[in-house]
Design an enzyme around this catalytic site. Structure first.
Site, short mmCIF file in Angstrom:
data_model
loop_
_atom_site.label_atom_id
_atom_site.label_comp_id
_atom_site.label_asym_id
_atom_site.label_seq_id
_atom_site.Cartn_x
_atom_site.Cartn_y
_atom_site.Cartn_z
CE LYS A 165 -3.83 -1.95 2.71
NZ LYS A 165 -4.70 -1.77 3.89
N GLY A 171 -8.29 4.76 0.34
CA GLY A 171 -9.40 4.49 -0.57
C GLY A 171 -9.07 3.49 -1.66
CD GLU A 207 -1.96 -3.00 6.29
OE1 GLU A 207 -2.94 -3.43 5.65
OE2 GLU A 207 -2.01 -1.99 7.00
CE LYS A 244 -17.04 3.33 2.02
NZ LYS A 244 -16.80 4.40 3.01
CD GLU A 295 -8.13 4.54 4.09
OE1 GLU A 295 -8.62 5.51 3.50
OE2 GLU A 295 -7.30 3.77 3.56
NE ARG A 299 -14.90 11.53 3.20
CZ ARG A 299 -14.01 10.56 3.02
NH1 ARG A 299 -12.72 10.79 3.27
NH2 ARG A 299 -14.38 9.37 2.60
CB VAL A 302 -21.38 9.51 0.65
CG1 VAL A 302 -22.67 9.20 -0.11
CG2 VAL A 302 -20.41 10.27 -0.24
C1 MV4 Z 1 -6.70 -4.36 2.85
C2 MV4 Z 1 -7.39 -5.49 2.38
C3 MV4 Z 1 -6.98 -6.72 2.83
N1 MV4 Z 1 -5.93 -6.83 3.66
N2 MV4 Z 1 -5.66 -4.51 3.66
C4 MV4 Z 1 -9.11 -1.11 0.27
C5 MV4 Z 1 -9.31 0.33 0.57
C6 MV4 Z 1 -8.21 0.70 1.50
N3 MV4 Z 1 -8.73 1.58 2.48
C7 MV4 Z 1 -7.74 -0.57 2.08
N4 MV4 Z 1 -8.33 -1.64 1.33
C8 MV4 Z 1 -8.09 -2.93 1.63
N5 MV4 Z 1 -7.05 -3.13 2.49
C9 MV4 Z 1 -5.30 -5.72 4.05
N6 MV4 Z 1 -4.24 -5.85 4.86
C10 MV4 Z 1 -8.46 -5.32 1.51
C11 MV4 Z 1 -8.80 -4.03 1.11
C12 MV4 Z 1 -9.89 -3.97 0.17
C13 MV4 Z 1 -11.11 -3.42 0.51
C14 MV4 Z 1 -11.35 -2.87 1.75
C15 MV4 Z 1 -12.57 -2.33 2.07
C16 MV4 Z 1 -13.57 -2.35 1.12
C17 MV4 Z 1 -13.38 -2.86 -0.12
C18 MV4 Z 1 -12.14 -3.41 -0.45
C19 MV4 Z 1 -11.96 -3.94 -1.71
C20 MV4 Z 1 -10.76 -4.47 -2.02
C21 MV4 Z 1 -9.72 -4.47 -1.11
#
Ligand code: MV4
Length: 452
Positions: A165, A171, A207, A244, A295, A299, A302
């Protein structure tokens, strides 16, 4: 949450457009606060312009010339004598420099301080702060990766799959999932290059990849006296390419015990940065109900409406009162109803959700018991192609999830929008989907959902 007393704002400028601009105008009117709309030349016929007490044109259609243009916004605030600026969501809502410039100009930014925004803007810094505060985070590199060899060693320790990441990201932008060592080097290079190109900061971290998680977030509020509370969760697992589509509260996956633990963690998270506004702590929740801080959104979001409907708070009013210096009670709030929100976008769900801007020739908006529609569009309105494609949110409220889904289905069937394609047919099919109805879904749900 806050006490019932008078705020010191007389006039608020809304540095945004669309439904959220209208949403803020509505609360300001109820509170006896005058409003200033700003608009780009593409938005001159928008409802937020018509419903505000005053309106100032701030530039050409491109966001960088208008809604992202700080000098233009500050000039509009100064000539209208606004004493507060509400940033809405998107655009400058999480821009620490904008919050700072408002402060320096003697105009109250209705949101967090620059320091609070910065504390959560860099994801590695945010994660370190959470670890110190005792909030669970996904095991990982715990800092920037400095070489591919370091990445290889770490991935072996953590165990595949891992995810890379961008520390300046968020996002979902610029993330790379790596399933085995043979893929790592390429993923490392592309993640780094993408981060550099998108954020002018090529710092990346690693991660453990949590498979098939749910996205569950906790609404929080904090005041300048250090009191923080939470208003329970929203489930936002129904997403497509990090956009979303549907949000609800309570989450069908929630238990009283999990809510207790996630709520306490969210309050600790906000307290750790002395947060003073409304905000959201996003968590990943795995199938064993382990949860991990992802995270913080500093703010209004929506999907704030589903929390409003299940807790009976006006979150914009709370945000304005907190910015005005009011204290909050410190009590947490729990859902007394079930609310579901469907985002209606001017997109064609039969063709990869491709944008469908243009003129709305016919409009009939649903209503009736248990239905709230937040929207800035009207019959004859032309949706400009320059901004995001959300044109309305329908929020259905009922005593149970099943009833809320039925109310939503009924409202979707009443909604008539002609002239542009919308996501209404998608939502109608979703409300009938067996897995959705059973609460059996994760963030992977949309990967396999097919329109009929
Ligand atoms: C992740 C994850 C799986 N494992 N981190 C997507 C948005 C960003 N805020 C972080 N995200 C993710 N982080 C780890 N360690 C999967 C996602 C992710 C996801 C998270 C929330 C909603 C939709 C998603 C779609 C794909 C991946």
């Amino acid at each position: 949450m806050t006490k019932d007393s008078k705020v010191n704002f007389k006039k608020i400028l809304i540095a945004n457009r669309g439904e959220i601009a209208l949403r803020v105008i509505r609360t300001c009117r109820e509170m006896g606060i005058k409003t200033v709309a700003v608009y780009s030349t593409a938005d001159k016929d928008s409802l937020h312009v018509k419903f505000a007490d005053e309106a100032v044109c701030i530039g050409r259609p491109s966001s960088s010339d208008s809604y992202l243009n700080i000098p233009h916004l500050m000039a509009a605030a100064e000539i209208t004598n606004a004493d507060g600026i509400h940033p809405g969501y998107g655009f400058l809502a999480e821009n620490a420099r904008f919050s700072e410039i408002c402060g320096e100009s003697g105009i109250k930014f209705i949101g967090p301080t620059p320091d609070q925004i910065r504390a959560m803007g860099d994801k590695i810094t945010a994660k370190e702060t959470m670890i110190r505060a005792g909030v669970p985070v996904v095991p990982g590199s715990g800092g920037l990766l400095s070489s591919i060899d370091e990445a290889k060693g770490l991935a072996k320790e953590i165990g595949y799959p891992v995810i890379l990441k961008a520390t300046a990201g968020g996002g979902g932008k610029g993330m790379r999932v790596v399933w085995e060592e043979s893929e790592l080097e390429r993923a490392y290079d592309t993640a780094k290059a993408e981060a550099g190109a998108s954020f002018k900061n090529d710092g990346i971290y690693m991660e453990k990849f949590v498979e098939e998680p749910r996205h569950i977030e906790i609404q929080v509020a904090g005041d300048r006296y250090g009191t923080v509370c939470h208003l329970s969760e929203r489930d936002c697992s129904i997403q497509r390419r990090h956009q979303k589509l549907v949000e609800e509260s309570p989450s069908p996956f929630m238990t009283d015990d999990l809510r207790e633990r996630m709520g306490a963690a969210a309050v600790k998270a906000a307290q750790a940065i002395n947060y003073e506004s409304v905000g959201t702590i996003e968590f990943l929740v795995d199938k064993h109900r382990n949860f991990y801080f992802m995270e913080m959104n500093t703010r209004i979001q929506v999907e704030h409406c589903v929390t409003e409907e299940v807790t009976n708070f006006d979150l914009i009013k709370e945000q304005i009162k907190i910015a005005s210096g009011e204290s909050i009670s410190g009590q947490n709030y729990f859902p007394t109803m079930h609310a579901i929100e469907c985002r209606i976008n001017a997109e064609d769900p039969y063709h990869d959700f491709r944008p469908s801007p243009g003129r709305i020739s016919v409009l009939h908006t649903p209503g009736g018991h248990g239905i709230r529609v937040d929207s800035h569009v009207y019959a004859g309105y032309t949706i400009p192609p320059f901004y995001d494609s959300m044109i309305a949110k329908i929020i259905a409220v009922a005593r149970t999830r099943d009833e809320a889904i039925n109310t939503m289905s009924r409202a979707l069937s009443e909604y008539v929008i002609e002239g542009v394609k919308t996501t209404i047919p998608f939502h109608q099919q979703l409300m009938k989907n067996e897995d959705f109805r059973n609460g059996n879904f994760t963030t992977k749900f949309m990967d396999s959902f097919k329109m009929v």
